[in-house]
Design an enzyme around this catalytic site. Structure first.
Site: not given
Ligand code: BG6
Length: 498
Positions: A184-185, A247
């Site tokens: 989960d980045h 997230h």
């Molecule tokens: C991803 C989603 O996991 O996270 C995208 O699939 C979203 O839809 C993105 O835009 C948002 O990531 P960050 O790091 O830009 O907040």
């Protein structure tokens, strides 16, 4: 500590994630001296490329998307460790036999010691074929004693509880849970990791971090972009699956968890999963009254007119996919019972901002006239995750002068003011951790399942309910009016620091 020598195999090496995130992150780790002396990066996908084609494409990718500028000498050293294997398909066993042979050769030529990090950066349909094929040719086990094999799995992890369970079962049939690293980045973001440091390395806030002192918690993850060129994926998925289930719920666990006994992967994840399990399930009534879904119509974002969701390329003109969700949840434990957690996320909102607002109770007695006359700001702790990482606490003070007039001021900590070095990308940290064998910032099987258990009834109910009157918010606004009403009912309102 430097990670062990190893070969990392990227499945989906010709895809977007590899170009935009993985390769720039690996190159940044390399230039910072964080990779081992001996390593190999082996791209695996269906594109008909040679090692050199792969190297050239990745050079362009790093030049375009990299955080650190490309240095020709360093790039050449790095690129000498890039290799490529063109496959027929992700379930094609012969390709995996070739992969095994190739890895054995790399152990000899590059000194990778039999350690393997497999990274599934493919669309989710390929996860099971990859895992089962690796198992079928014995690549789930290290080739010699003392070596290790790990598997990193990208999102999305399932589309509901049943599919997440099935996926876990099939992966765990081949790999031990201790070998599995679910991404989960958001957990790789610097300011998200700082939530743990802030809570568990300071004595000041922990005693008041509970229902006695906190009135409500708000989590906003707003994006100004629309669905971009991902309609094929997004229109089947929607904001609840794409953002909330993973997230936003991860942010909830970090804010709400009990202090773990150590900063060890199992200790931390045990506490996180307890939070997920303590959340009151959404019944039909709660689904109707505590969850708001929205879809953007045409509007103006950053002064540019933009299309509505249904007009986007690849989206059905009558699509009922939600691009916005706001909801209220309650954590039924001693620390949080009765305290609303409000979450919201959406596409095509006015700007990109991820922020957590922890709102403290009002003082028990208002002794100043000014305090009684005006609705004074409560103490709010803003934990800013992006784009400006930092934290701020609003405190009421007296405005200098003859009368007792009060005003909130901000006590601020901002990363850019305090640290000179640039903040690493989430994928740098996560790749390094997986390489080091630290699973603290990865999702355990029971976490995904607990979160899906919460939201699957919601997805099912939405299927049954009459379709909503979409679009219900204009691009460039903060979402449908019902999201404001959700809070107004409790006398609350959404807060953002800026
Ligand atoms: C991803 C989603 O996991 O996270 C995208 O699939 C979203 O839809 C993105 O835009 C948002 O990531 P960050 O790091 O830009 O907040």
């Amino acid at each position: 500590r430097r990670p062990d020598p190893a070969a990392i195999v990227i499945f989906g090496a010709s895809g977007d994630l590899t170009r935009r995130k993985l390769m720039p992150a690996l190159y940044a780790l390399y230039t910072h001296g964080l990779l081992p002396q001996r390593f190999a990066i082996l791209g695996f996908s269906r594109r008909d490329w040679s090692d050199d084609d792969f190297r050239t494409t990745m050079r362009d990718a790093v030049a375009e998307f990299g955080r650190v500028p490309l240095d020709t000498t360093q790039w050449d050293e790095f690129a000498a460790r890039l290799f490529y294997l063109d496959a027929q398909g992700y379930d094609h066993l012969e390709d995996y036999q070739r992969l095994r042979d190739r890895l054995n050769t790399l152990d000899e030529t590059e000194g990778t010691d039999g350690n393997r990090l497999f990274y599934a950066a493919t669309p989710p349909q390929a996860f099971v074929p990859i895992v089962e094929s690796l198992g079928a040719v014995g690549l789930n086990q290290p080739p010699r004693e003392g070596a290790w094999v790990r598997l990193v799995i990208e999102k999305p992890f399932g589309t509901d509880l049943a599919s997440a369970r099935a996926l876990n079962a099939r992966i765990q049939h081949v790999f031990d849970e201790s070998q599995i690293y679910r991404i989960d980045h958001y957990l790789g973001k610097e300011a998200v990791q700082n939530l743990l440091a802030f809570r568990f390395a300071n004595s000041l806030f922990e005693p008041i971090w509970n229902r006695n002192h906190i009135e409500q918690v708000q989590i906003t993850v707003a994006e100004s972009i629309g669905v971009e060129n991902r309609a094929g994926y997004y229109d089947r998925v929607g904001a609840l699956r794409d953002m909330v289930q993973n997230h936003l719920m991860q942010l909830v666990t970090l804010i709400a968890m009990e202090p773990p006994a150590s900063f060890d992967a199992e200790a931390v994840r045990n506490e996180k999963v307890k939070v997920l399990r303590a959340i009151r399930p959404f019944d039909e009534n709660a689904i109707r009254t505590r969850i708001v879904r929205g879809q953007y119509g045409p509007g103006v974002v950053n002064e540019k007119p933009v299309r509505g969701y249904r007009e986007e390329e690849g989206v059905a003109p009558d699509s009922t996919t939600e691009t916005y969700v706001a909801l209220q949840l309650e954590i039924e434990n001693w620390r949080w019972a009765g305290i609303p957690f409000y979450l919201r996320t959406g596409k095509r909102l006015p700007r990109k901002v991820s922020e957590i607002a922890v709102i403290f109770r009002r003082p028990p007695l208002l002794i100043f006239d000014d305090q009684r006359r005006r609705k004074m700001e409560q103490n709010v702790l803003y934990l800013q995750i992006q784009p400006h990482e930092g934290l701020s606490l609003s405190v009421n003070i007296k405005i200098p002068g003859a009368t007792m007039r009060l005003e909130p001021v901000m006590m601020d900590f901002c990363y850019h003011g305090s640290f000179e070095f640039a903040i690493p990308e989430a994928y740098e940290r996560l790749l390094l951790d997986a390489w080091l064998g630290d699973a603290t910032l990865f999702i355990r099987a029971d976490e995904t399942e607990a979160s899906w258990a919460l939201f699957t009834p919601v997805l099912e109910a939405w299927q049954r309910m009459p379709p909503p009157d979409f679009p219900n918010y204009a691009a460039g606004t903060w979402g449908p009016p019902e999201a404001d009403e959700l809070l107004a009912r409790n006398g609350h309102a959404w807060k953002l620091m800026l």
